[in-house]
Write a protein that holds these residues in place. Sequence first.
Motif, short mmCIF file in Angstrom:
data_model
loop_
_atom_site.label_atom_id
_atom_site.label_comp_id
_atom_site.label_asym_id
_atom_site.label_seq_id
_atom_site.Cartn_x
_atom_site.Cartn_y
_atom_site.Cartn_z
N ALA A 93 0.74 5.28 1.19
CA ALA A 93 0.06 6.12 2.18
C ALA A 93 0.20 7.59 1.78
O ALA A 93 1.32 8.12 1.80
N THR A 128 3.52 9.45 -2.70
CA THR A 128 2.92 9.70 -1.39
C THR A 128 2.91 11.18 -1.03
O THR A 128 2.14 11.60 -0.17
N LEU A 167 -5.51 4.39 2.43
CA LEU A 167 -4.44 3.70 1.73
C LEU A 167 -4.84 3.31 0.32
O LEU A 167 -6.01 3.05 0.03
N TYR A 219 -4.16 11.31 6.35
CA TYR A 219 -5.19 10.27 6.33
C TYR A 219 -6.58 10.90 6.35
O TYR A 219 -6.77 12.04 6.77
N VAL A 236 0.83 -1.21 0.00
CA VAL A 236 0.00 0.00 0.00
C VAL A 236 0.87 1.26 0.00
O VAL A 236 1.97 1.30 0.55
N VAL A 247 -2.43 3.06 10.85
CA VAL A 247 -3.15 3.87 9.88
C VAL A 247 -4.63 3.90 10.22
O VAL A 247 -5.32 2.89 10.09
#
Length: 345
Positions: free
Chosen positions: A84, A152, A131, A88, A82, A124
């Motif tokens: 990131a 990212t 993700l 988030y 994944v 996360v």
Amino acid sequence: MRAVVYHGPRDVRVEQVPDASVQDAGDVVVRVLRACICGSDLWSYRGYHPDLPSGLRTGHEFLGVVEDAGRDVRALSRGDLVLAPFYYCDGTCEYCRAGLTTSCTGGGGWGGTSDGGQGEAVRVPHADATLVAVPGAAGISDAMLTSLLPLTDVMSTGHHACVSAGVGQGSSVAVIGDGAVGLCAVLAAARLGAERIIAVGHHEDRLEVATLFGATDVVTARGEEAVAAVRELTDGGVQSVCECVGNQSAVDTALGAVRDGGRIGWVGVPADVTGFDMRAAFGRNVSLTGGVAPARDYIPELMADVLAGRLDPSPVLDLPLALDDAADGYRRMDERTAIKVMLTP
């Protein structure tokens, strides 16, 4: 587990910290395979934020493998590779639905009192929404991991500068700044079909990367001389400017280099910016737009091009180091002897 911890200006250390763990039903734990040191990390490192307390975690750019997952996680499974994004998000608020994930009302950033990306693992939150899983992960080479890592943050941010500045087929563009974001903005402008791409910077090795990425011209002058050079190259200024530094000189150069009716895509994190000449911009119909890049929304399309071999931002990662050497990586970037450090736990 080990992670980089901030203890004050020019004092970062790799220390033992509590293991990352699932705390909420929507969490996953990612074992970090690659991480970065960002130019924005240097502001605190250099002491621009003197009130920051000691003991904060660092880093917001990482990719890795899902090691554990909460009971409500549906889109991801253990073993998934994944990416990131640097912020988030919950994927459900009005801002997420509008594609502005960096304004998510339930979101947040990595590091500080949360797990930082510069460590062996990261908890996360809102994992399904945050993700981005990499398809065909079993066949991903080490070189491809390095190519994916800039998505990212810096590649997404360079792309955001171009989108904000209205870059498209046949555009004329000036990119102010030869750091990793500026170089990625050059690459993004080429990807979007710009015809004239002028890289404005002061470091020969970085401008060589800019040329590799598609810059048609290079300007090494500063201030008014830089503005004059861009305007001479383009018969009066460019349609689009990507401001990728975040200091007063860069902002002034951007406004001087853009032609009347043009657009400035502003993505340099402002540190020494004291003003913007609104009257001049108003009189010339110049638009200023941009801000924090919603990387989560850009990663899928950029990732498709990386996986297909059409896009490779990996040359900005010019110094790979082990996680234990993070302090040296910060020093090297602070001294501008490295463009961008990649850390491998």
